[in-house]
Design a protein around this motif. Structure first.
Motif, PDB file in Angstrom:
ATOM      1  N   HIS A   7      16.146 -14.305  50.314  1.00  0.00           N
ATOM      2  CA  HIS A   7      14.686 -14.351  50.163  1.00  0.00           C
ATOM      3  C   HIS A   7      14.244 -13.793  48.811  1.00  0.00           C
ATOM      4  O   HIS A   7      13.372 -14.360  48.145  1.00  0.00           O
ATOM      5  N   ALA A   8      14.832 -12.669  48.389  1.00  0.00           N
ATOM      6  CA  ALA A   8      14.466 -12.059  47.104  1.00  0.00           C
ATOM      7  C   ALA A   8      14.828 -12.988  45.948  1.00  0.00           C
ATOM      8  O   ALA A   8      14.061 -13.117  44.987  1.00  0.00           O
ATOM      9  N   LEU A   9      15.969 -13.652  46.034  1.00  0.00           N
ATOM     10  CA  LEU A   9      16.384 -14.549  44.963  1.00  0.00           C
ATOM     11  C   LEU A   9      15.442 -15.747  44.847  1.00  0.00           C
ATOM     12  O   LEU A   9      14.994 -16.092  43.752  1.00  0.00           O
ATOM     13  N   LEU A  10      15.121 -16.358  45.968  1.00  0.00           N
ATOM     14  CA  LEU A  10      14.211 -17.506  45.934  1.00  0.00           C
ATOM     15  C   LEU A  10      12.813 -17.091  45.475  1.00  0.00           C
ATOM     16  O   LEU A  10      12.150 -17.835  44.740  1.00  0.00           O
ATOM     17  N   ALA A  11      12.364 -15.896  45.853  1.00  0.00           N
ATOM     18  CA  ALA A  11      11.056 -15.403  45.401  1.00  0.00           C
ATOM     19  C   ALA A  11      11.056 -15.200  43.887  1.00  0.00           C
ATOM     20  O   ALA A  11      10.075 -15.517  43.208  1.00  0.00           O
ATOM     21  N   SER A  12      12.153 -14.694  43.350  1.00  0.00           N
ATOM     22  CA  SER A  12      12.253 -14.509  41.913  1.00  0.00           C
ATOM     23  C   SER A  12      12.191 -15.853  41.197  1.00  0.00           C
ATOM     24  O   SER A  12      11.481 -16.013  40.195  1.00  0.00           O
ATOM     25  N   PHE A  13      12.906 -16.841  41.709  1.00  0.00           N
ATOM     26  CA  PHE A  13      12.885 -18.158  41.079  1.00  0.00           C
ATOM     27  C   PHE A  13      11.524 -18.840  41.205  1.00  0.00           C
ATOM     28  O   PHE A  13      11.159 -19.642  40.357  1.00  0.00           O
ATOM     29  N   GLN A  14      10.755 -18.515  42.229  1.00  0.00           N
ATOM     30  CA  GLN A  14       9.392 -19.054  42.309  1.00  0.00           C
ATOM     31  C   GLN A  14       8.557 -18.543  41.141  1.00  0.00           C
ATOM     32  O   GLN A  14       7.727 -19.270  40.592  1.00  0.00           O
ATOM     33  N   LEU A  15       8.771 -17.305  40.743  1.00  0.00           N
ATOM     34  CA  LEU A  15       8.070 -16.768  39.577  1.00  0.00           C
ATOM     35  C   LEU A  15       8.500 -17.475  38.295  1.00  0.00           C
ATOM     36  O   LEU A  15       7.717 -17.591  37.351  1.00  0.00           O
ATOM     37  N   TRP A  16       9.736 -17.945  38.253  1.00  0.00           N
ATOM     38  CA  TRP A  16      10.216 -18.658  37.073  1.00  0.00           C
ATOM     39  C   TRP A  16       9.397 -19.933  36.850  1.00  0.00           C
ATOM     40  O   TRP A  16       9.335 -20.435  35.732  1.00  0.00           O
ATOM     41  N   ASP A  17       8.793 -20.478  37.904  1.00  0.00           N
ATOM     42  CA  ASP A  17       7.976 -21.686  37.752  1.00  0.00           C
ATOM     43  C   ASP A  17       6.752 -21.446  36.880  1.00  0.00           C
ATOM     44  O   ASP A  17       6.242 -22.366  36.248  1.00  0.00           O
ATOM     45  N   THR A  18       6.259 -20.228  36.856  1.00  0.00           N
ATOM     46  CA  THR A  18       5.095 -19.904  36.033  1.00  0.00           C
ATOM     47  C   THR A  18       5.449 -19.011  34.849  1.00  0.00           C
ATOM     48  O   THR A  18       4.670 -18.906  33.907  1.00  0.00           O
ATOM     49  N   ARG A  19       6.583 -18.358  34.913  1.00  0.00           N
ATOM     50  CA  ARG A  19       7.037 -17.480  33.828  1.00  0.00           C
ATOM     51  C   ARG A  19       8.414 -17.959  33.376  1.00  0.00           C
ATOM     52  O   ARG A  19       9.429 -17.339  33.657  1.00  0.00           O
ATOM     53  N   TRP A  20       8.417 -19.074  32.678  1.00  0.00           N
ATOM     54  CA  TRP A  20       9.666 -19.692  32.255  1.00  0.00           C
ATOM     55  C   TRP A  20      10.518 -18.722  31.439  1.00  0.00           C
ATOM     56  O   TRP A  20       9.988 -17.923  30.671  1.00  0.00           O
ATOM     57  N   PRO A  21      11.824 -18.842  31.558  1.00  0.00           N
ATOM     58  CA  PRO A  21      12.711 -18.001  30.739  1.00  0.00           C
ATOM     59  C   PRO A  21      12.545 -18.264  29.242  1.00  0.00           C
ATOM     60  O   PRO A  21      12.612 -17.348  28.439  1.00  0.00           O
ATOM     61  N   ALA A 177      19.341 -10.220  41.983  1.00  0.00           N
ATOM     62  CA  ALA A 177      18.540 -11.169  42.759  1.00  0.00           C
ATOM     63  C   ALA A 177      17.073 -10.772  42.861  1.00  0.00           C
ATOM     64  O   ALA A 177      16.194 -11.627  42.917  1.00  0.00           O
ATOM     65  N   ASP A 178      16.788  -9.482  42.853  1.00  0.00           N
ATOM     66  CA  ASP A 178      15.404  -9.051  43.031  1.00  0.00           C
ATOM     67  C   ASP A 178      14.671  -8.788  41.715  1.00  0.00           C
ATOM     68  O   ASP A 178      13.532  -8.337  41.720  1.00  0.00           O
ATOM     69  N   ASN A 179      15.301  -9.102  40.574  1.00  0.00           N
ATOM     70  CA  ASN A 179      14.596  -8.992  39.297  1.00  0.00           C
ATOM     71  C   ASN A 179      13.520 -10.060  39.215  1.00  0.00           C
ATOM     72  O   ASN A 179      13.749 -11.206  39.584  1.00  0.00           O
ATOM     73  N   GLN A 180      12.362  -9.672  38.715  1.00  0.00           N
ATOM     74  CA  GLN A 180      11.252 -10.607  38.616  1.00  0.00           C
ATOM     75  C   GLN A 180      10.732 -10.637  37.184  1.00  0.00           C
ATOM     76  O   GLN A 180      10.378  -9.597  36.625  1.00  0.00           O
ATOM     77  N   PRO A 181      10.698 -11.836  36.585  1.00  0.00           N
ATOM     78  CA  PRO A 181      10.209 -11.931  35.205  1.00  0.00           C
ATOM     79  C   PRO A 181       8.735 -11.566  35.121  1.00  0.00           C
ATOM     80  O   PRO A 181       7.958 -11.844  36.028  1.00  0.00           O
ATOM     81  N   GLN A 182       8.354 -10.944  34.017  1.00  0.00           N
ATOM     82  CA  GLN A 182       6.974 -10.500  33.838  1.00  0.00           C
ATOM     83  C   GLN A 182       6.161 -11.414  32.928  1.00  0.00           C
ATOM     84  O   GLN A 182       4.946 -11.388  32.955  1.00  0.00           O
ATOM     85  N   ARG A 183       6.863 -12.223  32.104  1.00  0.00           N
ATOM     86  CA  ARG A 183       6.140 -13.133  31.215  1.00  0.00           C
ATOM     87  C   ARG A 183       7.056 -14.279  30.789  1.00  0.00           C
ATOM     88  O   ARG A 183       8.272 -14.159  30.814  1.00  0.00           O
ATOM     89  N   THR A 184       6.459 -15.350  30.349  1.00  0.00           N
ATOM     90  CA  THR A 184       7.196 -16.490  29.822  1.00  0.00           C
ATOM     91  C   THR A 184       7.901 -16.084  28.533  1.00  0.00           C
ATOM     92  O   THR A 184       7.368 -15.304  27.747  1.00  0.00           O
ATOM     93  N   GLY A 185       9.088 -16.622  28.336  1.00  0.00           N
ATOM     94  CA  GLY A 185       9.836 -16.345  27.115  1.00  0.00           C
ATOM     95  C   GLY A 185      10.752 -15.146  27.200  1.00  0.00           C
ATOM     96  O   GLY A 185      11.292 -14.709  26.180  1.00  0.00           O
TER      97      GLY A 185
END
Length: 194
Positions: A7-21, A177-185
């Motif tokens: 669940h934590a991994l999929l939640a993190s990747f959902q954030l990637w949809d708006t905060r691209w690497p 898995a539980d790391n969450q990006p804070q911004r695009t780039g």
């Protein structure tokens, strides 16, 4: 990731949809050669039919679900998927009794001596797999290459087959898995640092 992290991994990747690497300028850039490698603490090649019990069946199904979701997103090649050249999965194949990451529920302190055996074992096994050579045709250490037998020595008298094959990767960034990006780039910034 471990079965408990789905669940934590999929939640993190959902954030990637708006905060691209990567930023728009780096998407699909052939010089931006970064692979996304996901490490699973158990085995990925098991079928739910191989499960010994209902708990193991559920664990296998959760692992397959994560892989299916991320593979579909990557194959779509939109959003964050364009920031990476390839999507790969490795399995650490840890036995259940070694896939441990436990703290006491009240104190937060470890109550077992091997409380981090799972993450440590997964790191060692996964990095060993990831750092293998990408040259599948190279002979194993100690084995003679049959084509080298007839080619003899190189220009300087050195056998070119004595050199060890180079690994595909020279650097790795471990992101739990539980790391969450804070911004695009965020990946752009990491690559600038190295």
């Amino acid at each position: 990731f471990a079965p408990r992290d789905d669940h934590a991994l999929l939640a993190s990747f959902q954030l990637w949809d708006t905060r691209w690497p990567c930023s728009e300028q780096h998407k699909s850039n052939p010089y931006y050669d970064v692979d996304l490698v996901l490490s699973y603490s158990r085995r990925l090649d098991l079928s739910p039919d191989d499960a010994a019990d209902a708990a193991q069946r559920a664990e296998i199904e959760r692992g397959h679900n994560v892989i299916d979701v991320l593979r579909a997103k990557f194959q779509d090649r939109s959003g964050w998927a364009d920031c990476f050249a390839e999507l790969k999965f490795v399995q650490a194949d840890l036995p259940l009794e070694r896939d441990v990451y436990e703290r006491h529920p009240v104190t937060g302190m470890p109550d077992r001596l091997d409380w981090v055996a799972g993450p440590n074992g997964q790191f060692r096994r996964s990095m060993s797999e990831v750092m293998k050579t990408s040259d599948d045709t190279a002979p194993e250490a100690g084995q003679e290459d049959p084509e080298a037998r007839d080619q003899g020595k190189d220009h300087e008298g050195e056998n070119p087959f004595d050199a060890a094959p180079q690994p595909r990767y020279t650097l790795a960034f471990i992101m739990e898995a539980d790391n969450q990006p804070q911004r695009t780039g965020w990946l752009d910034e990491l690559l600038q640092e190295i």
